[in-house]
Design a protein around this motif. Structure first.
Motif, short mmCIF file in Angstrom:
data_model
loop_
_atom_site.label_atom_id
_atom_site.label_comp_id
_atom_site.label_asym_id
_atom_site.label_seq_id
_atom_site.Cartn_x
_atom_site.Cartn_y
_atom_site.Cartn_z
N ARG A 56 0.83 -1.21 0.00
CA ARG A 56 0.00 0.00 0.00
C ARG A 56 0.87 1.26 0.00
O ARG A 56 0.52 2.27 0.60
CB ARG A 56 -0.92 0.01 1.22
N ASN B 167 -1.82 -1.17 -3.82
CA ASN B 167 -3.18 -0.97 -3.31
C ASN B 167 -4.18 -1.95 -3.91
O ASN B 167 -5.36 -1.64 -4.05
CB ASN B 167 -3.67 0.46 -3.59
N PRO C 118 -6.64 -4.64 -3.43
CA PRO C 118 -7.33 -5.15 -2.23
C PRO C 118 -7.37 -6.68 -2.22
O PRO C 118 -7.40 -7.33 -3.26
CB PRO C 118 -8.74 -4.56 -2.37
N SER D 71 -10.22 -11.30 3.61
CA SER D 71 -10.12 -10.23 4.62
C SER D 71 -10.88 -10.58 5.89
O SER D 71 -10.56 -10.09 6.97
CB SER D 71 -10.66 -8.92 4.04
#
Length: 740
Positions: A218, A243, A245, A251
């Protein structure tokens, strides 16, 4: 005498025997289970696969065996692959005694803890991979790297050792401080949610690093960026997929990485390296000069969500060879960029670029491969009439400009690309191909698929013929709008002649109604059939063309003849207005006319006009007559004066005799008066025909029938007794006009 044994006693004996067998069976089953468990727990070495590779003299491949501990492995192995197991802990003694070990792969386990110095005794170790152990966290790095300076470590990978989701991390100085005195050549720290580097982290990395991967983090812009140029030995930097995801389900997965309990203060480490960071970027005469690692050759920054534009700047002395910046938002390429003469590969695809200067590639003289696909450069390319954008790319071999909404390319757009081997212009909007290509002697692939080509121009075919003659060029026209018509027969015959140069031509389709009858898989037969059909229609087309042309000419001639006087009238009117500035008044007032009447007569009737008309109309009644022998200007166009006289007079009086009806000039005056009445005055009653006895005694002529129907005539009497009444009637008609 035998004593009888009761039946009940035999029954009890059978029960006891059955119990004994049952107990024996259970004991055997327990023994087998115990042996199997012990075998699985302590004899896992029997399942490892031992092989020899180019890298390893003895490779113990224990991958995917679901091991929970590092158990009995031959200590003479040089490489161990323990990936994809269930290892949870690596203690200090895990690899004790493996003196020959050079390669360890612990990736994709469930490691939570690695004790300090677990690898410090492996003096020959040169490859260590602990990637994809998401519970480790960056906090474990000091333990892992402890003692690595006593080994021969060359490759160290710790990709994704943090949870997929969570707050961003900062790579601290203490995380990698143990690598300071190593000779590492490859370091991979990808996918660890790293947002920043502590000051001097990059500065203190071993200068022996040749390959550095910081992908899928990131990272944001910080002062640490200026430390990269100090990595003097680095050749490859991978900063792609910034970046990106993690998957939503990943997650939310259960993950508890180790927390870094180390507290870093400014007094703990020396951060003096930042004092000279300003040397890496400076301004000189308005030109930004940027320093990069002097041995850097390849940069990957694709899919990194870069939103910027390329301005004018200079790279200091460098050895850069390949740049991959595709799939970002670098929307404007202005430049020029200096110091890029050594770059051989440049990928700027998928950057939403729509602004491009003619000088952007001025210094890319060493470029061999250029990929500009999936941008919006069509409007810039189609106006580059002299090929300025690509003018210095004489060494370019591979060019990809597909998906750019290109509608057309100028003839000289690629005039200097003499080394081109591969050209991809597919998936655009090109409807006509006419570009200079005869100099591309090395071209082997021309991809024009997925465009709007219906044909190729004659000049375009001539340029391709030059390449067909000298090389093995392959042209792809798949999924275009090829026209299989008589008008396109020359192209289809040309394609048949050079069909060996068209890739998969049998799969091509026609875009018109002949797509069912014309089949490219049988091109020869289809072309011959089309030639026959076109030939049979040639005579028909010629006949129809001649007939239509004749009919059209006849209609035009009839229209011109019927309107000849109107055309002449308008012509002279416009000519008069242009020459003299005369503007026709559009008022209905009587004051707009200069004369009461224009008199049209033949020379034979001149005496009648001078003696009778002037006396009875001008002298007696006061009318102002326009008489050509008195008013026309010598040397001026007679036709123009006639039209002007009619327009300047309230009435037009024609003395009609037989000679009048035969005179061409009088016929002209009569018809001009007729057109004036129709076009300008909307009535013919302003014309008064004086019919002499020689005319009306034999019947009225057809030439003046329209005036007769409107009662626009007066008969001149053959008896002198009627003269007075005639002049009175004529005067009344003229006065009547004064008050219309």
């Amino acid at each position: 005498m035998e004593v009888p044994i009761p039946d009940k006693l035999f029954y009890l004996q059978d029960v006891e025997v059955h119990k004994m067998y049952t107990v024996f069976f259970v004991l055997c089953l327990l023994f087998c289970v115990t042996v199997t468990f012990i075998s699985n727990s302590y004899c896992m070495d029997t399942k490892c696969n031992y092989t020899r590779t180019l890298r390893c003299d003895i490779l113990a491949n224990c991958s995917g065996l679901k091991q929970k501990e590092i158990l009995l492995i031959n200590k003479n192995v040089t490489c161990i692959d323990l990936s994809k197991n269930r290892l949870y802990n690596v203690n200090r003694a895990a690899f004790y005694g493996f003196k020959n070990l050079t390669f360890i792969d612990l990736s994709r386990n469930v490691l939570k803890n690695i004790e300090e110095g677990a690898f410090s005794d492996l003096e020959n170790l040169n490859y260590l991979d602990i990637s994809f152990n998401i519970n480790l966290g960056l906090a474990v790095l000091p333990n892992v790297t402890f003692g690595l300076n006593q080994t021969n470590i060359k490759v160290f990978k710790f990709e994704q050792i943090t949870c997929p989701g969570g707050r961003s991390n900062i790579l601290r100085r203490h995380h990698l401080i143990n690598l300071d005195n190593t000779l590492i050549t490859e370091l991979s720290i990808a996918s660890n949610r790293i947002e920043m580097f502590d000051p001097c982290v990059i500065f203190n990395l071993p200068k022996t690093i040749k390959k550095l991967s910081i992908a899928e983090n990131r990272l944001i812009v910080g002062k640490y960026v200026l430390e990269y140029y100090l990595l003097t030995g680095v050749e490859i930097i991978n900063a792609s997929l910034r970046n990106t995801p993690a998957r939503f389900i990943d997650s939310l997965s259960r993950c508890e990485e180790n927390v870094d309990a180390f507290t870093c203060t400014s007094k703990t480490y020396d951060y003096s390296c930042q004092k000279n960071l300003s040397l890496s970027s400076m301004h000189h005469n308005g030109l930004i000069s940027v320093s990069i690692p002097q041995n850097l050759q390849i940069v990957y920054a694709n899919s990194s969500k870069l939103y910027t534009r390329v301005t004018k700047f200079q790279l200091k002395k460098n050895n850069l060879r390949e740049i991959y910046f595709q799939n970002n938002v670098i929307h404007s390429w202005i430049g020029p960029i200096q110091g890029v003469e050594n770059i051989t590969i440049l990928d700027m695809s998928k950057n939403f670029c729509s602004k491009l200067s003619n000088d952007i590639a001025e210094h890319l003289t060493g470029l061999l491969k250029l990929k500009l696909a999936e941008n919006s450069l069509g409007s810039k390319f189609q106006f580059d009439m002299n090929g300025k954008i690509l003018r210095n790319l004489r060494r370019l071999q591979h060019l990809d400009i597909s998906f750019n909404r290109i509608q057309a390319l100028p003839f000289l757009f690629m005039k200097n690309l003499c080394s081109l081997v591969y050209l991809d212009i597919s998936h655009n909007l090109i409807s006509d191909w006419n570009m200079k290509m005869g100099h591309m002697k090395k071209l082997s692939v021309l991809n024009l698929s997925q465009n709007r080509l219906g044909t190729i121009s004659k000049q375009g075919m001539e340029e391709l013929n030059k390449l067909f003659a000298v090389g093995n060029l392959s042209v792809d026209l798949k999924d275009n709008r090829l026209m299989c018509t008589c008008d396109n027969l020359d192209f289809l015959e040309w394609m048949l002649k050079y069909k060996a140069h068209f890739k998969n031509y049998k799969t091509y389709n026609c875009s018109n109604a002949r797509q069912n009858s014309f089949q490219f898989h049988d091109l020869h037969v289809s072309v011959e059939k089309l030639k026959k059909d076109c030939k049979s229609y040639t005579a028909y087309y010629i006949l129809v063309s001649i007939t239509l042309s004749s009919l059209l000419s006849l209609v035009i001639c009839i229209a011109l003849y019927r309107n000849r006087w109107k055309i002449r009238y308008l012509r002279y009117t416009l000519l008069q207005n242009r020459r003299s500035g005369y503007l026709r008044l559009q008022t209905s007032s009587d004051n707009r006319f200069l004369y009461d009447a224009f008199v049209s007569y033949t020379s034979k009737d001149r005496e009648f006009v001078i003696k009778d008309m002037i006396q009875n109309l001008e002298q007696v009644n006061g009318f102002q007559l326009l008489i050509r022998d008195r008013s026309f200007i010598p040397g001026e166009s007679k036709s123009l004066q006639i039209v002007r006289s009619i327009q300047e007079s309230r009435k037009t009086v024609c003395i009609v005799s037989k000679r009048y009806l035969k005179s061409a000039w009088r016929d002209y005056e009569l018809n001009m008066a007729r057109v004036e009445g129709v076009e300008a005055r909307n009535t013919l009653r302003y014309v008064i025909l004086i019919l002499l006895p020689e005319v009306y005694s034999g019947g009225y002529p057809k030439k003046i029938s329209d005036f007769l129907k409107k009662n626009c005539f007066i008969e001149y009497p053959d008896d002198p007794a009627g003269y007075e009444e005639f002049w009175q009637n004529l005067s009344d008609r003229l006065r009547e006009c004064l008050h219309e």
